[in-house]
Design an enzyme around this catalytic site. Structure first.
Site, PDB file in Angstrom:
ATOM      1  CG  ASP A 167       3.422  -0.348  31.777  1.00 38.91           C
ATOM      2  OD1 ASP A 167       4.189  -1.212  31.319  1.00 38.91           O
ATOM      3  OD2 ASP A 167       3.716   0.402  32.724  1.00 38.91           O
ATOM      4  CE  LYS A 175       5.130   0.323  24.380  1.00 35.68           C
ATOM      5  NZ  LYS A 175       4.591   0.865  25.634  1.00 35.68           N
ATOM      6  N   GLY A 176       2.092  -4.483  23.224  1.00 36.21           N
ATOM      7  CA  GLY A 176       2.400  -5.857  22.812  1.00 36.21           C
ATOM      8  C   GLY A 176       1.334  -6.434  21.911  1.00 36.21           C
ATOM      9  N   GLY A 223       8.387  -4.627  28.837  1.00 34.07           N
ATOM     10  CA  GLY A 223       7.729  -5.906  29.060  1.00 34.07           C
ATOM     11  C   GLY A 223       6.508  -5.966  28.172  1.00 34.07           C
ATOM     12  CG  HIS A 224       6.240  -5.213  24.595  1.00 32.32           C
ATOM     13  ND1 HIS A 224       6.871  -4.778  23.468  1.00 32.32           N
ATOM     14  CD2 HIS A 224       6.072  -4.120  25.378  1.00 32.32           C
ATOM     15  CE1 HIS A 224       7.078  -3.468  23.563  1.00 32.32           C
ATOM     16  NE2 HIS A 224       6.607  -3.052  24.722  1.00 32.32           N
ATOM     17  CD  GLN A 238      11.216   1.697  27.769  1.00 34.05           C
ATOM     18  OE1 GLN A 238      11.819   2.132  26.811  1.00 34.05           O
ATOM     19  NE2 GLN A 238      11.372   0.459  28.187  1.00 34.05           N
ATOM     20  CB  THR A 275      13.328   5.308  30.134  1.00 33.62           C
ATOM     21  OG1 THR A 275      14.284   4.244  30.087  1.00 33.62           O
ATOM     22  CG2 THR A 275      12.922   5.716  28.723  1.00 33.62           C
ATOM     23  CB  THR A 291       9.465  -4.196  38.285  1.00 31.15           C
ATOM     24  OG1 THR A 291       8.299  -3.417  38.011  1.00 31.15           O
ATOM     25  CG2 THR A 291      10.646  -3.632  37.516  1.00 31.15           C
ATOM     26  CD  GLN A 298      -1.035  -1.923  43.840  1.00 30.20           C
ATOM     27  OE1 GLN A 298      -0.404  -2.278  44.825  1.00 30.20           O
ATOM     28  NE2 GLN A 298      -2.306  -1.633  43.863  1.00 30.20           N
ATOM     29  CE  LYS A 342      -5.220  -3.271  30.617  1.00 35.79           C
ATOM     30  NZ  LYS A 342      -4.153  -3.249  31.615  1.00 35.79           N
ATOM     31  CB  SER A 375     -10.416  -8.598  25.407  1.00 37.19           C
ATOM     32  OG  SER A 375      -9.875  -9.583  24.547  1.00 37.19           O
TER      33      SER A 375
HETATM   34  P1  IMP Z   1      14.588   2.658  33.558  1.00 32.43           P
HETATM   35  O1  IMP Z   1      14.116   2.658  32.140  1.00 32.43           O
HETATM   36  O2  IMP Z   1      14.737   1.289  34.149  1.00 32.43           O
HETATM   37  O3  IMP Z   1      15.807   3.519  33.755  1.00 32.43           O
HETATM   38  O4  IMP Z   1      13.429   3.355  34.452  1.00 32.43           O
HETATM   39  C1  IMP Z   1      13.111   4.738  34.318  1.00 32.43           C
HETATM   40  C2  IMP Z   1      11.616   4.962  34.453  1.00 32.43           C
HETATM   41  O5  IMP Z   1      10.965   4.395  33.334  1.00 32.43           O
HETATM   42  C3  IMP Z   1      10.982   4.325  35.689  1.00 32.43           C
HETATM   43  O6  IMP Z   1       9.919   5.152  36.131  1.00 32.43           O
HETATM   44  C4  IMP Z   1      10.411   3.018  35.151  1.00 32.43           C
HETATM   45  O7  IMP Z   1       9.339   2.546  35.931  1.00 32.43           O
HETATM   46  C5  IMP Z   1       9.956   3.476  33.778  1.00 32.43           C
HETATM   47  N1  IMP Z   1       9.907   2.384  32.787  1.00 32.43           N
HETATM   48  C6  IMP Z   1      10.945   1.791  32.173  1.00 32.43           C
HETATM   49  N2  IMP Z   1      10.516   0.850  31.320  1.00 32.43           N
HETATM   50  C7  IMP Z   1       9.177   0.863  31.385  1.00 32.43           C
HETATM   51  C8  IMP Z   1       8.150   0.133  30.696  1.00 32.43           C
HETATM   52  O8  IMP Z   1       8.403  -0.707  29.836  1.00 32.43           O
HETATM   53  N3  IMP Z   1       6.876   0.443  31.039  1.00 32.43           N
HETATM   54  C9  IMP Z   1       6.579   1.417  31.941  1.00 32.43           C
HETATM   55  N4  IMP Z   1       7.495   2.118  32.589  1.00 32.43           N
HETATM   56  C10 IMP Z   1       8.784   1.849  32.319  1.00 32.43           C
END
Ligand code: IMP
Length: 431
Positions: free
Chosen positions: A13, A16-17, A40-41, A225, A240, A302, A305, A332, A416
């Site tokens: 987060d 990157k997008g 999520g980008h 990630q 992850t 997801t 927060q 940011k 921004s």
């Molecule tokens: P998983 O990748 O769904 O198995 O989650 C493992 C961990 O990686 C958790 O703490 C998630 O919140 C975190 N995570 C997975 N994908 C992202 C992402 O794109 N951004 C931030 N955290 C992520």
């Protein structure tokens, strides 16, 4: 430089997008090399907001080839929905503009169910806080040699054999967890149905990319990630299930390591984390709340927060090392506008000893307390700044101090979500 890898240098987060989108204009190929639709980008182009999860960010730019590499785990049903959604926003996606590596392992519905069942069953301290999208179980099947891969969708007998191999394992697991066994026929039928929509995009990506490389085309490797979620170098087990660091870019598409010319680390001017796990500079006070509100820190995938805290230069120096980062994109910075004083973590105190890295042992991590340096904040807005001259002196000092502490220069500064609100110092694609 011909080929650039973009990696998140914190817990994901980092923004990157936008940076990938900004760089993709200069690239011919944009390739995802790890992760899945846990990513999520968000891309903001003019008035339009695109939210991408499995698709490479390059798909929204015409005339580019987007690639999903073998290092990714792919949920075919989710991908088809995502393609339809993006097409609905007027973007053309064809087998000429999107290729999926034939050796990409699939995420099946049973992976998501297992991911969520395990999280529900885990005691509070053992929960990972996953996205619940089946990422971990799908990677487990990959290394367990029981994945169904994209190429298997083309032949009924192979598909059945692969499904049977996976089900032998999963039905035993499900019995243990008290979940009903998988309906084999329904799963095969669902896979056959979706295969018609996936197979047109299947390609020997390793070959295509090696040919592109020989032809002098520019490849942008799009990481998902962040390096602190890396399966080896992250805050294990709160990570992850893939290698997130830059070395994965080569193995995740089938190119040699010499194909990587420049690694850009994306770094947020403060720190956030979603999910469980250690976070030395986390703030649970008003400052943390303010960072979250000003930074709109809610997960794209997801909606959760995000936890917020001060910038941790010690951790970013570490991730710049494990990914061989050549330059960073700092994002940011404007979220820090208006703080009277800012803190940067420069190391940790462990039982009276000063450390310049985060130790691996969980008990030691838990006993580490951050050592902070204070810097004066600034009251003017930095939002939308497009040149150094637009920044207050204290903001420039903050950026310079970050560079010194992480031992890596700023190549891009983003002020921004708008793609043009970017200060360019070094073009990662420049020869
Ligand atoms: P998983 O990748 O769904 O198995 O989650 C493992 C961990 O990686 C958790 O703490 C998630 O919140 C975190 N995570 C997975 N994908 C992202 C992402 O794109 N951004 C931030 N955290 C992520």
């Amino acid at each position: 430089m011909a080929n650039v890898v973009v990696v998140g240098a914190q817990w994901g987060d980092e923004g990157k997008g936008k940076i990938v989108d900004w760089l993709s204009e200069r690239a011919d190929v944009i390739a995802r090399f790890q992760g899945g639709h846990n990513a999520g980008h968000t891309l903001v182009i003019g008035e339009t907001v695109y939210k991408l999860h499995a698709l490479p960010s390059g798909v929204v730019r015409g005339g580019k080839l987007s690639v999903i590499g073998n290092g990714v785990v792919l949920d075919p049903w989710h991908l088809v929905k995502e393609i339809e959604g993006i097409r609905g926003q007027g973007v053309e996606i064809t087998p000429e503009t999107l290729m999926i590596a034939e050796n990409t392992p699939l995420i099946l519905p049973l992976h998501g169910e297992l991911d969520r069942a395990r999280e529900e069953a885990a005691n509070p301290g053992a929960k990972i806080g996953t996205t619940g999208r089946g990422i971990g179980p799908a990677y487990e099947d990959k290394v367990g040699r029981r994945s169904v891969r994209v190429a298997d969708l083309g032949d009924r007998a192979t598909l059945e054999a692969r499904v049977d191999r996976a089900l032998t394992h999963h039905n035993a697991l499900r019995r243990g967890l008290g979940i009903d066994p998988i309906d084999r026929e329904a799963l095969i039928a669902d896979l056959e149905a979706i295969s018609e929509k996936i197979l047109p995009f299947a390609a020997p990506v390793w070959k295509v990319l090696n040919e592109k490389r020989k032809a002098g085309k520019r490849i942008l490797f799009e990481g998902a990630q962040g390096a602190l979620l890396d399966i080896d170098f992250g805050t294990y087990p709160f990570v992850t299930s893939s290698n997130v660091i830059a070395g994965q870019a080569a193995t995740g598409v089938g190119l040699g390591p010499s194909a990587i010319d420049y690694t850009l680390g994306i770094v947020k001017a403060y720190t956030t984390r979603v999910g469980e796990g250690p976070f030395p500079t986390e703030l649970t006070d008003e400052d943390g709340k303010r960072l979250g509100e000003r930074g709109h820190e809610f997960g794209t995938t997801t909606g959760r927060q995000r936890r917020c805290g001060w910038f941790d230069a010690c951790l970013v120096k570490q991730t710049c090392a494990t990914s061989g980062v050549n330059g960073i994109a700092l994002t940011k910075l404007d979220v820090l506008d208006g703080f009277e004083t800012l803190k940067i973590c420069t190391g940790y105190d462990l039982d009276g000893t000063r450390l310049d890295y985060l130790p691996t042992a969980a008990d030691q991590q838990a006993r580490c307390t951050p050592v902070y340096e204070e810097l004066p904040g600034w009251s003017q807005s930095t939002e939308g700044a497009r040149s150094w001259a637009d920044l207050p002196a204290e903001a420039i000092k903050y950026v310079r101090r970050v560079e010194e502490l992480i031992e890596c220069p700023v190549a891009l500064l983003s002020t921004s979500p708008e793609r043009d609100d970017t200060i360019l110092v070094t073009d990662p694609f420049a020869d």
